[in-house]
Design a protein around this motif. Structure first.
Motif, short mmCIF file in Angstrom:
data_model
loop_
_atom_site.label_atom_id
_atom_site.label_comp_id
_atom_site.label_asym_id
_atom_site.label_seq_id
_atom_site.Cartn_x
_atom_site.Cartn_y
_atom_site.Cartn_z
N CYS A 95 -21.83 5.93 53.09
CA CYS A 95 -21.24 5.14 52.00
C CYS A 95 -21.47 3.57 52.12
O CYS A 95 -21.65 3.38 53.33
N ALA A 96 -21.67 2.85 51.06
CA ALA A 96 -22.07 1.66 51.19
C ALA A 96 -21.31 0.67 50.25
O ALA A 96 -20.76 1.11 49.32
N ALA A 97 -21.23 -0.76 50.44
CA ALA A 97 -20.44 -1.60 49.47
C ALA A 97 -21.29 -2.82 49.59
O ALA A 97 -21.89 -3.27 50.35
N ASP A 98 -21.15 -3.75 48.31
CA ASP A 98 -21.53 -4.68 48.24
C ASP A 98 -20.88 -5.48 46.93
O ASP A 98 -20.51 -4.99 46.28
N GLY A 99 -21.01 -6.79 47.05
CA GLY A 99 -20.47 -7.54 45.96
C GLY A 99 -21.33 -7.78 44.74
O GLY A 99 -20.97 -8.41 43.83
N GLY A 100 -22.65 -7.46 44.87
CA GLY A 100 -23.81 -7.76 44.02
C GLY A 100 -23.87 -6.85 42.85
O GLY A 100 -23.04 -6.17 42.50
N LEU A 101 -24.97 -6.95 42.26
CA LEU A 101 -25.25 -6.08 41.38
C LEU A 101 -25.47 -4.45 41.99
O LEU A 101 -25.98 -4.25 42.69
N CYS A 102 -24.75 -3.72 40.90
CA CYS A 102 -24.50 -2.36 41.35
C CYS A 102 -25.59 -1.43 40.72
O CYS A 102 -25.63 -1.17 39.67
N THR A 103 -26.42 -1.13 41.71
CA THR A 103 -27.47 -0.12 41.56
C THR A 103 -27.65 0.67 42.63
O THR A 103 -26.85 0.92 43.57
N LEU A 104 -28.61 1.79 42.52
CA LEU A 104 -28.81 2.58 43.48
C LEU A 104 -29.83 2.21 44.54
O LEU A 104 -30.53 2.88 45.29
N ASP A 105 -30.15 0.78 44.59
CA ASP A 105 -31.19 -0.07 45.63
C ASP A 105 -30.56 -0.14 46.72
O ASP A 105 -29.66 -0.83 46.79
N LEU A 106 -31.18 0.52 47.82
CA LEU A 106 -30.60 0.27 49.10
C LEU A 106 -30.50 -1.13 49.41
O LEU A 106 -29.31 -1.45 50.11
N ASP A 107 -31.48 -1.97 48.98
CA ASP A 107 -31.39 -3.32 49.30
C ASP A 107 -30.28 -4.12 48.74
O ASP A 107 -30.08 -5.16 49.36
N GLY A 108 -29.60 -3.68 47.82
CA GLY A 108 -28.49 -4.35 47.24
C GLY A 108 -27.26 -3.95 48.05
O GLY A 108 -26.07 -4.71 47.61
N PHE A 109 -27.16 -3.39 49.17
CA PHE A 109 -26.01 -3.05 49.60
C PHE A 109 -26.24 -3.73 51.18
O PHE A 109 -26.89 -3.43 51.83
N GLY A 110 -25.12 -4.45 51.56
CA GLY A 110 -24.95 -5.01 52.87
C GLY A 110 -24.13 -4.47 53.70
O GLY A 110 -24.36 -4.73 55.13
N TYR A 111 -23.50 -3.41 53.42
CA TYR A 111 -22.32 -2.95 54.40
C TYR A 111 -22.54 -1.42 54.17
O TYR A 111 -22.55 -0.91 53.31
N TRP A 112 -22.58 -0.75 55.37
CA TRP A 112 -22.88 0.55 55.69
C TRP A 112 -21.70 1.37 56.61
O TRP A 112 -21.42 0.85 57.43
N GLY A 113 -21.45 2.40 56.23
CA GLY A 113 -20.77 3.43 56.96
C GLY A 113 -21.66 4.15 58.02
O GLY A 113 -22.69 3.85 58.11
N GLN A 114 -20.98 4.98 59.16
CA GLN A 114 -21.91 5.58 60.05
C GLN A 114 -22.43 6.87 59.28
O GLN A 114 -23.25 7.44 60.18
N GLY A 115 -21.93 7.36 58.49
CA GLY A 115 -22.42 8.50 57.80
C GLY A 115 -21.72 9.69 58.15
O GLY A 115 -20.84 10.01 59.09
N THR A 116 -21.78 10.90 57.40
CA THR A 116 -21.16 12.17 57.52
C THR A 116 -22.26 13.07 57.18
O THR A 116 -22.81 13.09 55.99
N GLN A 117 -22.31 14.30 57.90
CA GLN A 117 -23.59 15.31 57.49
C GLN A 117 -23.10 16.30 56.81
O GLN A 117 -21.95 16.95 56.76
N VAL A 118 -23.90 16.61 55.73
CA VAL A 118 -23.68 17.76 54.83
C VAL A 118 -24.80 18.75 55.11
O VAL A 118 -26.02 18.43 55.09
N THR A 119 -24.57 20.00 55.24
CA THR A 119 -25.69 20.91 55.36
C THR A 119 -25.40 22.14 54.26
O THR A 119 -24.36 22.87 54.33
N VAL A 120 -26.31 22.21 53.53
CA VAL A 120 -26.44 23.48 52.43
C VAL A 120 -27.15 24.64 52.99
O VAL A 120 -28.31 24.35 53.00
N SER A 121 -26.79 25.69 53.14
CA SER A 121 -27.56 26.85 53.59
C SER A 121 -27.54 27.58 52.32
O SER A 121 -26.84 27.97 51.18
N SER A 122 -28.86 28.55 52.06
CA SER A 122 -29.34 29.35 51.51
C SER A 122 -28.70 30.66 51.32
O SER A 122 -28.22 31.10 52.45
#
Length: 122
Positions: A95-122
Motif C-alpha cells: 500500500c502506498a500514499a501521497d498527496g501528489g498526482l494520482c497515477t500508478l507511477d512508483l515515483d509518485g508515492f512517498g509513503y509505503w507500507g511493509q507489504g502483505t504476501q499473496v500466493t496463488v497456486s494453480s
C-alpha cells in the motif's frame, strides 16, 4: 508520522478471491492518493490500482475487470478486492500514499507500507 499497515494476504487457489486492507494514520487520509503495488520474485515493483481523493480510480491492464480498489474515509482504510486470481498475481502487495498526482507511477508515492504476501497456486 505516516503509517500504512497492510493485511489480508494469504494463499489461495487460482480462481479464488482475496481482499487486502490498508489502514492509514498520521496524515489527512482523505486528501491523499492511495495506491496498491505488487512485486513478484525477481521482478520490479509495479502499480496495480490507485484511488484519488475524489474517488476516481485507475488500474493496471492486468487488474482491470478482476480487481477493485475502494476506500472508506471514515475508517482511514483502502481496500483491494481481488477476484479471479491467477498464479501470475503472486507477489508482495504494498500500500502506498501521497498527496501528489494520482497515477500508478512508483515515483509518485512517498509513503509505503511493509507489504502483505499473496500466493496463488494453480
Amino acid at each position: 508520522q505516516v503509517q500504512l499497515v497492510e493485511s489480508g494476504g494469504g494463499s489461495v487457489q487460482a480462481g479464488g478471491s482475496l481482499r487486502l486492507s490498508c489502514a492509514a494514520s498520521g496524515y489527512t487520509y482523505s486528501s491523499y492518493c492511495m495506491g496498491w503495488f505488487r512485486q513478484a520474485p525477481g521482478k520490479e515493483r509495479e502499480g496495480v490500482a490507485a484511488v484519488d481523493d475524489d474517488g476516481s480510480t485507475s488500474y493496471a491492464d492486468s487488474a482491470k475487470g478482476r480487481f477493485t480498489i475502494s476506500k472508506d474515509n471514515a475508517k482511514n482504510t483502502v481496500y483491494l478486492q481481488m477476484n479471479s486470481l491467477k498464479p501470475e498475481d503472486t507477489g508482495m502487495y504494498y500500500c502506498a500514499a501521497d498527496g501528489g498526482l494520482c497515477t500508478l507511477d512508483l515515483d509518485g508515492f512517498g509513503y509505503w507500507g511493509q507489504g502483505t504476501q499473496v500466493t496463488v497456486s494453480s
